[in-house]
Scaffold this motif. Structure first.
Motif, PDB file in Angstrom:
ATOM      1  N   TRP A 217      13.487   7.188 -23.178  1.00 54.86           N
ATOM      2  CA  TRP A 217      14.564   7.798 -23.157  1.00 54.86           C
ATOM      3  C   TRP A 217      14.615   9.171 -22.893  1.00 54.86           C
ATOM      4  O   TRP A 217      15.715   9.735 -22.294  1.00 54.86           O
ATOM      5  N   ASP A 218      13.746   9.651 -23.582  1.00 52.58           N
ATOM      6  CA  ASP A 218      13.746  11.268 -23.725  1.00 52.58           C
ATOM      7  C   ASP A 218      13.454  11.727 -22.335  1.00 52.58           C
ATOM      8  O   ASP A 218      14.088  12.575 -21.889  1.00 52.58           O
ATOM      9  N   PHE A 219      12.562  10.887 -21.568  1.00 51.47           N
ATOM     10  CA  PHE A 219      12.080  11.351 -20.293  1.00 51.47           C
ATOM     11  C   PHE A 219      13.516  11.033 -19.300  1.00 51.47           C
ATOM     12  O   PHE A 219      13.771  11.906 -18.425  1.00 51.47           O
ATOM     13  N   VAL A 220      14.135   9.729 -19.639  1.00 58.64           N
ATOM     14  CA  VAL A 220      15.668   9.685 -18.723  1.00 58.64           C
ATOM     15  C   VAL A 220      16.506  10.869 -18.931  1.00 58.64           C
ATOM     16  O   VAL A 220      16.976  11.223 -18.063  1.00 58.64           O
ATOM     17  N   TYR A 221      16.571  11.315 -19.861  1.00 55.34           N
ATOM     18  CA  TYR A 221      17.649  12.383 -20.674  1.00 55.34           C
ATOM     19  C   TYR A 221      17.152  13.909 -19.793  1.00 55.34           C
ATOM     20  O   TYR A 221      17.896  14.495 -19.129  1.00 55.34           O
ATOM     21  N   ARG A 229      20.956  21.547 -15.124  1.00 49.33           N
ATOM     22  CA  ARG A 229      20.375  22.913 -15.507  1.00 49.33           C
ATOM     23  C   ARG A 229      19.708  23.694 -14.301  1.00 49.33           C
ATOM     24  O   ARG A 229      20.002  24.888 -14.517  1.00 49.33           O
ATOM     25  N   VAL A 230      19.476  23.207 -13.328  1.00 46.67           N
ATOM     26  CA  VAL A 230      19.086  23.798 -11.891  1.00 46.67           C
ATOM     27  C   VAL A 230      20.349  24.501 -11.335  1.00 46.67           C
ATOM     28  O   VAL A 230      20.187  25.387 -10.739  1.00 46.67           O
ATOM     29  N   ARG A 231      21.556  24.132 -11.664  1.00 47.32           N
ATOM     30  CA  ARG A 231      22.842  24.581 -11.136  1.00 47.32           C
ATOM     31  C   ARG A 231      23.327  25.525 -12.248  1.00 47.32           C
ATOM     32  O   ARG A 231      24.259  26.114 -12.046  1.00 47.32           O
ATOM     33  N   GLY A 232      22.609  25.722 -13.110  1.00 43.37           N
ATOM     34  CA  GLY A 232      22.905  26.593 -14.413  1.00 43.37           C
ATOM     35  C   GLY A 232      24.200  26.148 -15.205  1.00 43.37           C
ATOM     36  O   GLY A 232      24.766  26.902 -15.777  1.00 43.37           O
ATOM     37  N   ARG A 233      24.352  24.886 -15.210  1.00 40.70           N
ATOM     38  CA  ARG A 233      25.282  24.185 -16.112  1.00 40.70           C
ATOM     39  C   ARG A 233      24.689  23.307 -17.362  1.00 40.70           C
ATOM     40  O   ARG A 233      23.402  22.884 -17.051  1.00 40.70           O
ATOM     41  N   GLN A 234      25.401  23.054 -18.073  1.00 38.15           N
ATOM     42  CA  GLN A 234      25.087  22.213 -19.414  1.00 38.15           C
ATOM     43  C   GLN A 234      25.541  20.890 -18.823  1.00 38.15           C
ATOM     44  O   GLN A 234      26.569  20.523 -18.391  1.00 38.15           O
ATOM     45  N   PRO A 235      24.673  19.775 -19.258  1.00 37.52           N
ATOM     46  CA  PRO A 235      24.904  18.331 -18.867  1.00 37.52           C
ATOM     47  C   PRO A 235      26.228  18.100 -19.796  1.00 37.52           C
ATOM     48  O   PRO A 235      26.342  18.116 -20.719  1.00 37.52           O
ATOM     49  N   TYR A 236      26.918  17.107 -18.917  1.00 33.69           N
ATOM     50  CA  TYR A 236      27.939  16.501 -19.592  1.00 33.69           C
ATOM     51  C   TYR A 236      27.553  15.632 -20.670  1.00 33.69           C
ATOM     52  O   TYR A 236      28.143  15.542 -21.922  1.00 33.69           O
ATOM     53  N   LEU A 237      26.624  14.835 -20.653  1.00 28.52           N
ATOM     54  CA  LEU A 237      26.325  13.593 -21.664  1.00 28.52           C
ATOM     55  C   LEU A 237      25.191  14.005 -22.545  1.00 28.52           C
ATOM     56  O   LEU A 237      24.237  15.154 -22.072  1.00 28.52           O
ATOM     57  N   THR A 238      25.312  13.755 -23.970  1.00 28.86           N
ATOM     58  CA  THR A 238      24.220  14.228 -24.846  1.00 28.86           C
ATOM     59  C   THR A 238      23.185  13.151 -24.798  1.00 28.86           C
ATOM     60  O   THR A 238      23.321  11.905 -24.235  1.00 28.86           O
ATOM     61  N   ARG A 239      22.053  13.605 -25.363  1.00 28.02           N
ATOM     62  CA  ARG A 239      21.000  12.573 -25.599  1.00 28.02           C
ATOM     63  C   ARG A 239      21.346  11.396 -26.412  1.00 28.02           C
ATOM     64  O   ARG A 239      20.713  10.283 -26.138  1.00 28.02           O
ATOM     65  N   THR A 240      22.193  11.413 -27.196  1.00 24.60           N
ATOM     66  CA  THR A 240      22.629  10.382 -28.201  1.00 24.60           C
ATOM     67  C   THR A 240      23.292   9.230 -27.527  1.00 24.60           C
ATOM     68  O   THR A 240      22.999   8.045 -27.777  1.00 24.60           O
ATOM     69  N   PHE A 241      23.901   9.865 -26.354  1.00 30.35           N
ATOM     70  CA  PHE A 241      24.698   8.877 -25.430  1.00 30.35           C
ATOM     71  C   PHE A 241      23.787   7.479 -25.087  1.00 30.35           C
ATOM     72  O   PHE A 241      23.988   6.410 -25.027  1.00 30.35           O
ATOM     73  N   PHE A 242      22.745   7.938 -24.582  1.00 35.01           N
ATOM     74  CA  PHE A 242      22.063   7.083 -23.821  1.00 35.01           C
ATOM     75  C   PHE A 242      21.239   5.900 -24.936  1.00 35.01           C
ATOM     76  O   PHE A 242      20.953   4.637 -24.590  1.00 35.01           O
ATOM     77  N   SER A 243      20.954   6.457 -26.006  1.00 43.67           N
ATOM     78  CA  SER A 243      20.486   5.480 -27.168  1.00 43.67           C
ATOM     79  C   SER A 243      21.453   4.607 -27.622  1.00 43.67           C
ATOM     80  O   SER A 243      21.335   3.325 -27.844  1.00 43.67           O
ATOM     81  N   LEU A 244      22.686   4.938 -27.760  1.00 38.83           N
ATOM     82  CA  LEU A 244      23.990   4.236 -28.348  1.00 38.83           C
ATOM     83  C   LEU A 244      24.135   3.260 -27.286  1.00 38.83           C
ATOM     84  O   LEU A 244      24.338   2.077 -27.610  1.00 38.83           O
ATOM     85  N   LEU A 245      24.256   3.504 -25.888  1.00 38.59           N
ATOM     86  CA  LEU A 245      24.513   2.753 -25.052  1.00 38.59           C
ATOM     87  C   LEU A 245      23.351   1.573 -24.810  1.00 38.59           C
ATOM     88  O   LEU A 245      23.613   0.365 -24.486  1.00 38.59           O
ATOM     89  N   ALA A 246      22.337   1.804 -24.869  1.00 42.98           N
ATOM     90  CA  ALA A 246      20.929   1.209 -24.882  1.00 42.98           C
ATOM     91  C   ALA A 246      21.234  -0.006 -26.079  1.00 42.98           C
ATOM     92  O   ALA A 246      20.935  -1.057 -26.040  1.00 42.98           O
ATOM     93  N   GLU A 247      21.435   0.601 -27.056  1.00 41.08           N
ATOM     94  CA  GLU A 247      21.811  -0.352 -28.289  1.00 41.08           C
ATOM     95  C   GLU A 247      23.042  -1.389 -28.342  1.00 41.08           C
ATOM     96  O   GLU A 247      22.744  -2.688 -28.413  1.00 41.08           O
ATOM     97  N   ALA A 266      10.505  11.177 -12.000  1.00 41.59           N
ATOM     98  CA  ALA A 266      12.000  11.081 -11.671  1.00 41.59           C
ATOM     99  C   ALA A 266      12.416   9.625 -12.050  1.00 41.59           C
ATOM    100  O   ALA A 266      11.613   8.699 -12.217  1.00 41.59           O
ATOM    101  N   MET A 267      13.748   9.431 -12.187  1.00 46.23           N
ATOM    102  CA  MET A 267      14.276   8.279 -12.532  1.00 46.23           C
ATOM    103  C   MET A 267      15.917   8.319 -11.885  1.00 46.23           C
ATOM    104  O   MET A 267      16.221   9.259 -11.557  1.00 46.23           O
ATOM    105  N   ALA A 268      16.295   6.949 -11.758  1.00 47.28           N
ATOM    106  CA  ALA A 268      17.652   6.815 -11.434  1.00 47.28           C
ATOM    107  C   ALA A 268      18.207   5.726 -12.460  1.00 47.28           C
ATOM    108  O   ALA A 268      17.757   4.684 -12.468  1.00 47.28           O
ATOM    109  N   PHE A 269      19.357   6.000 -13.097  1.00 44.57           N
ATOM    110  CA  PHE A 269      20.068   5.203 -14.216  1.00 44.57           C
ATOM    111  C   PHE A 269      21.297   4.500 -13.489  1.00 44.57           C
ATOM    112  O   PHE A 269      22.172   5.099 -13.010  1.00 44.57           O
TER     113      PHE A 269
END
Length: 375
Positions: A217-221, A229-247, A266-269
């Motif tokens: 999940w660290d890799f996915v995030y 970040r390549v566009r100089g922006r902060q991601p909308y979702l936090t790392r915690t979101f993915f763990s909560l959703l997986a649970e 690379a990955m696609a979620f």
């Protein structure tokens, strides 16, 4: 009977919220929406203050409309920035506004859920709620046909059309079966893209939510965040979101990882329900030719074919999807602006815009790669 404000979804048991839902689409489920809130991805601090509306009778919620007070227009995918800019120039306040939507995801579906009669009463109370809370406008993005029919009967709500691109599985046995429906030139292009990725030595592995550990999940995030970040922006979702959703809803999660020389790059979620494959987030830690098309589109199409899913919703925008067989689909959103002058001006604009969107959708169909025998 009362309209009740819910400022965090965790205050309502998941069983009560989910009992109102008309189908198994994952985005309106308590698990998805509460994970957004409890992970800090959606909050007052991020400009998404939860203000869900419930219609309660005899202590029991009979209808609900998820909602958020917004202090900006980011992450909505129905763009009203020009309206806000015009208000600023004219000295008219535009924020805060109230929005009913799935935050940060342009997916159409049910918004007003539960008993139809109770839902009608909730809708009738909504304009008064906006005035009472001193919210300057109300918006309902990517509604389903049931709600659209109700709102169309109320002249206070202005309809807005949008256009997305979805792929439809017409009973294809495999990817070659799909390719056989395309014109020769487009068939060669898609085959060449896939062969180019294969020659670079990529392998692809699919996972459900419960099959991924925290390091994965660290890799996915990391991949997801890199697209911002390549566009100089902060991601909308936090790392915690993915763990909560997986649970909370692991059975709905699908992740495909692309590996090069044995290392994931690379990955696609995506999320799934009984009928639809929803492509959501993609990311790559290095640049490779055509890897985006393979990971985000062709892998998902093959997965849908293999598992009998009828539709592939790959998200907003992206005219490049047309030549890969994704067809234009019109979407509905609705807007109520409390300032009379602004309401009139936006109504005129939306009429012209709707004509343009319909014309574009027809024009886009001409760019589809299918042979003329395809229906």
């Amino acid at each position: 009977m009362s309209l009740t404000l819910l400022t965090q979804l965790a205050d309502l048991p998941a069983s009560q919220w989910d009992a109102l839902l008309p189908d198994d689409q994952p985005f309106m489920r308590h698990a998805f929406l509460s994970s957004l809130e409890e992970s800090g991805s959606v909050s007052a601090a991020t400009g998404w203050q939860p203000q869900h509306l419930l219609w309660i009778e005899e202590g029991r919620p009979l209808a609900a409309l998820p909602g958020y007070v917004k202090s900006h227009s980011m992450g909505e995918y129905v763009f009203d920035h020009a309206w806000a800019d015009a208000c600023q120039r004219a000295g008219i306040p535009y924020y805060p506004k109230w929005l009913s939507a799935v935050p940060l995801s342009p997916v159409s579906g049910a918004r007003l859920v539960g008993d139809a009669a109770a839902g009608g009463r909730l809708l009738q109370a909504l304009p008064g709620f906006l005035a009472q809370q001193q919210l300057y406008s109300g918006h309902i993005n990517f509604s389903d046909a049931r709600l659209a029919a109700e709102l169309a009967a109320d002249p206070r709500w202005l309809p807005r059309l949008g256009c997305q691109y979805h792929w439809h599985n017409r009973g294809y046995r495999d990817f070659q079966d799909f390719l056989d429906t395309l014109t020769s030139r487009k068939r060669k292009q898609l085959r060449k893209e896939r062969e180019g990725v294969a020659k670079q030595g990529f392998s692809f592995d699919w996972y459900q939510g419960h099959e991924l550990n925290e390091a994965q999940w660290d890799f996915v995030y990391a991949c997801y965040a890199s697209t911002y970040r390549v566009r100089g922006r902060q991601p909308y979702l936090t790392r915690t979101f993915f763990s909560l959703l997986a649970e909370r809803m692991p059975a709905a999660i699908r992740v495909v990882m692309a590996s090069h020389d044995g290392q994931p790059v690379a990955m696609a979620f995506s999320l799934v329900d009984g009928q639809t494959f929803y492509g959501r987030y993609w990311g790559c830690l290095a640049e490779f030719n055509h890897l985006h098309f393979e990971t985000c589109f062709y892998q998902g199409m093959e997965y849908a074919m293999a598992h009998g899913l009828q539709r592939f919703d790959a998200g907003a925008q992206g005219e490049h999807k047309l030549i890969r067989g994704f067809e234009p689909v019109l979407t509905d959103s609705w807007h109520l602006l409390r300032h009379p002058g602004l309401q009139d001006a936006v109504a005129d604009f939306l009429q012209q815009e709707r004509d343009g969107v319909r014309a574009w959708a027809e024009e886009a169909r001409e760019a589809l790669p299918y042979r003329q025998t395809h229906d």
